[in-house]
Scaffold this motif. Structure first.
Motif, PDB file in Angstrom:
ATOM      1  N   LEU A   1       5.025   6.450  -0.946  1.00 39.38           N
ATOM      2  CA  LEU A   1       5.929   6.344   0.195  1.00 39.38           C
ATOM      3  C   LEU A   1       7.091   5.379  -0.045  1.00 39.38           C
ATOM      4  N   VAL A   2       6.789   4.147  -0.436  1.00 35.42           N
ATOM      5  CA  VAL A   2       7.828   3.109  -0.530  1.00 35.42           C
ATOM      6  C   VAL A   2       8.834   3.429  -1.629  1.00 35.42           C
ATOM      7  N   LEU A   3       8.345   3.713  -2.830  1.00 36.05           N
ATOM      8  CA  LEU A   3       9.248   3.976  -3.950  1.00 36.05           C
ATOM      9  C   LEU A   3      10.152   5.186  -3.716  1.00 36.05           C
TER      10      LEU A   3
ATOM     11  N   SER B   1       0.843  -1.202   0.000  1.00 36.63           N
ATOM     12  CA  SER B   1       0.000   0.000   0.000  1.00 36.63           C
ATOM     13  C   SER B   1       0.876   1.249   0.000  1.00 36.63           C
ATOM     14  N   PHE B   2       0.378   2.290  -0.638  1.00 36.68           N
ATOM     15  CA  PHE B   2       1.086   3.568  -0.722  1.00 36.68           C
ATOM     16  C   PHE B   2       2.469   3.408  -1.362  1.00 36.68           C
TER      17      PHE B   2
END
Length: 341
Positions: A112-114, A107-108
């Motif tokens: 956020l993660v990338l 999620s996100f």
């Protein structure tokens, strides 16, 4: 302990792509980068043949001399290095691509993660040697840029560019270390191991749980990289020969022959075994293990026409139709895996 140029060169030759010489010289950030990129994709490792004496000289400097302390304490930032900037961009893209492969279901992810993954790659390059940058500002640039390119597979490129520019603008010298602050090898290896696991674990999960897509993706990536050298056919042939060396050795050990379509043959070896879901899907579509994409599609269309609820009034028609559709999707992913979109 005084560092030796001869020892550094020996470690560079024996395990340079894994950063052994950087570990010996106390350049842990550089060692980690080499571990994660196999020596800066090979180019950085080759370039170091002329850089090692400078690295050894830097490691042997008296880090606590008055001259060195004044240099590190000056507000004047270090000069801009085009090589460092290019490395920041490339490694940021590389970290982003690995995130697209291994973490794109979270999620996100694009919000956020990338951006955090790309920023970590850029900052890692920023901390090589005597320099560093502002991690908070680098990550902020990534988080601001990422929503602009939300959902795009090319988003690691602009995110990495924005982060690299921010890191270059906020570059500075690392503060001098205090006397006796040199860490022992054990804790250093422990930290490097944790960092390596944090990078490789998501990718390993993706490889083991999505083997087919990953292998095809790697194969397509290698083919695209080789196509870059279309204007130098001899170089392309040499690189392909080297990349296929493990397959040639396998053929020699097993007594098999070598085929021109080696990449396809190698993939057939790696992808020979079906998973339980794929075996069930073959049963649903009444196919054998050697069925081609055309045969899979033909069987799907015939069965879908037979069991479509609009043409089949039985109560089990809808459930069977969905089962046929799911089986078709499973087998299609095997032969034509999803690209990371």
């Amino acid at each position: 302990m005084v560092k030796s140029v001869i020892v550094a060169y020996a470690l560079w030759a024996a395990g340079g792509p894994l950063g052994l010489h950087h570990l010996y010289l106390g350049r842990d950030s550089h060692a980690l980068l080499w571990m994660l990129t196999l020596g800066g994709f090979g180019f950085g490792w080759a370039r170091e043949v002329i850089r090692i004496p400078a690295y050894v000289s830097e490691a042997n400097q008296d880090q606590h001399s008055e001259k060195e302390r004044r240099k590190r304490s000056t507000p004047i930032p270090p000069s801009v290095s085009p090589v460092r900037f290019a490395g920041q961009v490339c490694v940021g893209i590389y970290f982003g691509t690995m995130a697209l492969i291994g973490l794109n279901t979270l999620s996100f992810f694009y919000l956020l993660v990338l951006p955090l993954c790309v920023g970590a790659g850029v900052h890692l390059v920023s901390t090589i040697g005597q320099q560093t940058s502002d991690l908070q500002k680098t990550l902020t640039a990534c988080l601001i840029t990422s929503p602009i390119f939300y959902g795009s597979t090319l988003s690691p490129l602009p995110i990495s560019l924005a982060a690299s520019i921010t890191a270059a603008q906020n570059r500075r010298f690392k503060p001098p270390r205090d006397p006796g602050s040199t860490q022992k090898l054990g804790p250093r290896l422990y930290k490097l191991g944790l960092a390596w696991l944090a990078f490789s674990a998501p990718l390993g999960y993706c490889v083991f749980h999505n083997t087919t897509a990953t292998l095809y993706y790697i194969s397509d990536t290698i083919a695209a990289l080789l196509d870059i050298f279309w204007f130098l056919p001899w170089l392309r042939s040499v690189l392909e020969y080297l990349l296929l060396m493990p397959y040639r050795i396998l053929c020699a050990l097993t007594g098999g022959g070598y085929y021109e379509d080696a990449w396809r043959k190698m993939l057939e070896i790696l992808l020979r075994e079906y998973t339980e879901k794929e075996k069930e899907a073959l049963h649903v579509l009444s196919l054998n293990a050697e069925a081609s994409v055309e045969e899979i599609t033909r069987s799907y269309r015939e069965l879908a026409k037979t069991w479509h609820p609009d043409h089949n009034p039985t109560k089990d028609a809808e459930a069977m139709f969905m089962k046929i559709h799911d089986a078709y999707e499973i087998l299609l992913r095997r032969h034509k895996p999803h690209r990371f979109t």
